[in-house]
Write an enzyme that holds these catalytic residues in place. Structure first.
Site, PDB file in Angstrom:
ATOM      1  N   GLU A  90       0.816  -1.210   0.000  1.00  0.00           N
ATOM      2  CA  GLU A  90       0.000   0.000   0.000  1.00  0.00           C
ATOM      3  C   GLU A  90       0.850   1.261   0.000  1.00  0.00           C
ATOM      4  O   GLU A  90       1.991   1.266   0.463  1.00  0.00           O
ATOM      5  CB  GLU A  90      -0.968  -0.016   1.179  1.00  0.00           C
ATOM      6  CG  GLU A  90      -0.337  -0.315   2.501  1.00  0.00           C
ATOM      7  CD  GLU A  90      -1.389  -0.691   3.531  1.00  0.00           C
ATOM      8  OE1 GLU A  90      -1.935   0.239   4.120  1.00  0.00           O
ATOM      9  OE2 GLU A  90      -1.630  -1.880   3.764  1.00  0.00           O
ATOM     10  N   CYS A 103       3.549   8.547   0.425  1.00  0.00           N
ATOM     11  CA  CYS A 103       4.188   7.691   1.411  1.00  0.00           C
ATOM     12  C   CYS A 103       4.276   6.300   0.784  1.00  0.00           C
ATOM     13  O   CYS A 103       3.254   5.742   0.395  1.00  0.00           O
ATOM     14  CB  CYS A 103       3.322   7.673   2.668  1.00  0.00           C
ATOM     15  SG  CYS A 103       3.844   6.450   3.873  1.00  0.00           S
ATOM     16  N   CYS A 110       6.754  -6.772   7.238  1.00  0.00           N
ATOM     17  CA  CYS A 110       7.876  -6.207   7.990  1.00  0.00           C
ATOM     18  C   CYS A 110       8.293  -7.213   9.062  1.00  0.00           C
ATOM     19  O   CYS A 110       7.453  -7.932   9.601  1.00  0.00           O
ATOM     20  CB  CYS A 110       7.439  -4.893   8.644  1.00  0.00           C
ATOM     21  SG  CYS A 110       8.769  -4.017   9.505  1.00  0.00           S
ATOM     22  N   CYS A 114       6.983  -4.314  15.803  1.00  0.00           N
ATOM     23  CA  CYS A 114       6.463  -3.273  16.712  1.00  0.00           C
ATOM     24  C   CYS A 114       5.025  -3.650  17.099  1.00  0.00           C
ATOM     25  O   CYS A 114       4.220  -4.006  16.227  1.00  0.00           O
ATOM     26  CB  CYS A 114       6.491  -1.905  16.041  1.00  0.00           C
ATOM     27  SG  CYS A 114       8.151  -1.380  15.575  1.00  0.00           S
ATOM     28  N   CYS A 117       1.805  -1.904  15.325  1.00  0.00           N
ATOM     29  CA  CYS A 117       1.824  -1.694  13.872  1.00  0.00           C
ATOM     30  C   CYS A 117       1.248  -2.891  13.128  1.00  0.00           C
ATOM     31  O   CYS A 117       1.620  -4.038  13.380  1.00  0.00           O
ATOM     32  CB  CYS A 117       3.255  -1.431  13.427  1.00  0.00           C
ATOM     33  SG  CYS A 117       3.418  -1.176  11.645  1.00  0.00           S
ATOM     34  N   CYS A 331       0.067   2.345   8.633  1.00  0.00           N
ATOM     35  CA  CYS A 331       0.826   1.270   7.980  1.00  0.00           C
ATOM     36  C   CYS A 331       0.166  -0.098   7.985  1.00  0.00           C
ATOM     37  O   CYS A 331      -0.125  -0.644   9.034  1.00  0.00           O
ATOM     38  CB  CYS A 331       2.138   1.062   8.711  1.00  0.00           C
ATOM     39  SG  CYS A 331       3.250   2.364   8.499  1.00  0.00           S
TER      40      CYS A 331
HETATM   41  N1  SAH Z   1       9.928   0.897   9.671  1.00  0.00           N
HETATM   42  C1  SAH Z   1      10.021   2.311   9.573  1.00  0.00           C
HETATM   43  C2  SAH Z   1       9.053   2.949   8.604  1.00  0.00           C
HETATM   44  C3  SAH Z   1       7.636   2.445   8.530  1.00  0.00           C
HETATM   45  S1  SAH Z   1       6.498   2.813   9.802  1.00  0.00           S
HETATM   46  C4  SAH Z   1       9.883   2.938  10.949  1.00  0.00           C
HETATM   47  O1  SAH Z   1       9.656   2.227  11.897  1.00  0.00           O
HETATM   48  O2  SAH Z   1      10.082   4.132  11.064  1.00  0.00           O
HETATM   49  C5  SAH Z   1       6.125   4.532   9.681  1.00  0.00           C
HETATM   50  C6  SAH Z   1       5.718   5.135  11.005  1.00  0.00           C
HETATM   51  O3  SAH Z   1       4.379   4.788  11.368  1.00  0.00           O
HETATM   52  C7  SAH Z   1       6.605   4.693  12.142  1.00  0.00           C
HETATM   53  O4  SAH Z   1       6.922   5.792  12.956  1.00  0.00           O
HETATM   54  C8  SAH Z   1       5.696   3.716  12.860  1.00  0.00           C
HETATM   55  O5  SAH Z   1       6.128   3.508  14.171  1.00  0.00           O
HETATM   56  C9  SAH Z   1       4.353   4.389  12.715  1.00  0.00           C
HETATM   57  N2  SAH Z   1       3.172   3.559  12.946  1.00  0.00           N
HETATM   58  C10 SAH Z   1       2.988   2.256  12.689  1.00  0.00           C
HETATM   59  N3  SAH Z   1       1.762   1.861  13.049  1.00  0.00           N
HETATM   60  C11 SAH Z   1       1.126   2.941  13.549  1.00  0.00           C
HETATM   61  C12 SAH Z   1      -0.175   3.162  14.089  1.00  0.00           C
HETATM   62  N4  SAH Z   1      -1.058   2.200  14.198  1.00  0.00           N
HETATM   63  N5  SAH Z   1      -0.460   4.422  14.499  1.00  0.00           N
HETATM   64  C13 SAH Z   1       0.445   5.420  14.389  1.00  0.00           C
HETATM   65  N6  SAH Z   1       1.681   5.275  13.894  1.00  0.00           N
HETATM   66  C14 SAH Z   1       2.030   4.037  13.480  1.00  0.00           C
END
Ligand code: SAH
Length: 358
Positions: A90, A103, A110, A114, A117, A331
């Site tokens: 996406e 974006c 991934c 986390c 996420c 994401c």
């Molecule tokens: N792996 C990289 C880039 C992808 S995630 C990173 O971790 O930076 C892009 C951003 O979205 C990151 O800051 C991630 O922590 C955040 N993110 C992921 N899921 C989210 C959610 N449910 N709500 C808000 N931010 C989120």
């Protein structure tokens, strides 16, 4: 067969010379590819015999648009693309006062794990090629029919785990004969892969670096981000300082505010003293709720209070609007939902599908 969209201009020129042709043809072909051309026949200034050679030795990467969702404000569009091996990725388009921003994803899924996420839930499927990253940009540019001026690599995946393709992608989209995006208008976001932060400072000092911090101390960060076990906060911040010394560039710290987890006044003060005197900016983003866990985003009042406390430490902070939460713009959410194909999603799809496949 060569994936021709995966080549930098220099690589393309060498390839053309190997085919027994003149170097300048490389720039002509590179420019066509950046315009979103999918057949060598459409390259009107390329001689027939070279077209024939190209068809024998190379192919042009194409991704298919499966679905497009427009947010109710109309400022955000979320795209679901299908790759040659049927994986879904996406990308998001956002209209800002300063220009059109996209974006993009850097991996299918991934491996970072986390806890908040959606991208990481099914694990990592595979890396994206530079060509597949470029394709996301080209397809969106064609759909909106306007130039894209800003790119953030903040979709699914950890870009620093796909480092070589990332660098190639950045070089290709920056090239004058192609999309000619300014490095300053590109942001790469990482969860904190320390060795690559330093490499990046040397290799791409003009690209903006964003770090997903999300916590003011190791115990909270450990509970949210598995990567913190390998690259803990103190070492991460040391690397960030080294990055700033090397590049003289401001770092953006991403901080998702999660109700009752990392959003208290104490958390804000701890973060304030951690980042004090650093050349940085903090983006506060109330967590986008995902259905797979119990975590919730903080409310506006909490977010404002958090920001005020950071400002007492003279740290610049912005509360980012939750762009497109009505279209699952966080994401990996759309890809998961779509793959499950629930009834209401199918209906939503049918109602909102707006773009025809190329
Ligand atoms: N792996 C990289 C880039 C992808 S995630 C990173 O971790 O930076 C892009 C951003 O979205 C990151 O800051 C991630 O922590 C955040 N993110 C992921 N899921 C989210 C959610 N449910 N709500 C808000 N931010 C989120």
């Amino acid at each position: 067969m060569i994936n021709i969209k995966d080549l930098t201009l220099t690589e393309l020129e060498s390839f053309i010379i190997e085919l027994g042709e003149k170097k300048f043809r490389g720039a002509q072909i590179f420019s066509w590819l950046s315009k979103g051309i999918y057949s060598f026949d459409e390259m009107t200034n390329i001689p027939k015999n070279l077209k024939a050679k190209l068809k024998d030795t190379a192919y042009i990467e194409n991704i298919i648009c499966e679905a497009v969702f427009s947010s109710s404000e109309g400022e955000t569009k979320k795209y679901l693309f299908k790759l040659y091996d049927h994986h879904l990725i996406e990308s998001v388009y956002m209209r800002y006062h300063y220009g059109n921003s996209v974006c993009i994803s850097s991996q299918v899924g991934c491996s970072m794990g986390c806890s908040f996420c959606a991208s990481t839930i099914g694990g990592l499927k595979r890396n994206l090629s530079a060509a597949e990253m470029i394709e996301q940009l080209l397809k969106i540019q064609k759909d909106i029919n306007e130039r894209i001026s800003h790119v953030v690599i903040m979709g699914s995946g950890e870009p620093f785990e796909n480092y070589d393709a990332l660098l190639k992608f950045l070089r290709i989209i920056h090239t004058e004969e192609g999309l000619h995006l300014s490095y300053r208008n590109i942001t790469v976001s990482t969860c904190g892969i320390i060795p690559k932060i330093i490499d990046f400072a040397h290799q791409m000092p003009q690209v903006t670096l964003a770090i997903s911090l999300h916590a003011p101390n190791n115990s909270i960060r450990d509970s949210l981000m598995a990567v913190n076990k390998k690259y803990p906060l103190d070492k991460l911040l040391k690397a960030c300082k080294e990055y700033i010394d090397l590049t003289n560039r401001r770092i953006t710290f991403e901080y998702s505010l999660i109700q009752g987890v990392n959003d208290s006044e104490e958390n804000a003060a701890e973060l304030g003293s951690l980042l004090k005197n650093m050349l940085c900016h903090v983006n506060l983003i109330p967590l986008n709720k995902i259905e797979e866990n119990e975590l919730n985003g903080s409310d506006r009042i909490k977010a404002e209070r958090f920001k005020q406390i950071l400002e007492k430490y003279r740290i610049n902070a912005t509360i980012r609007r939750e762009l497109g939460s009505d279209i699952e713009a966080a994401c990996g959410q759309l890809r998961r939902r779509y793959s499950k194909k629930t009834g209401d999603m199918k209906q939503k799809l049918n109602e909102q599908l707006t773009m025809k496949n190329e």
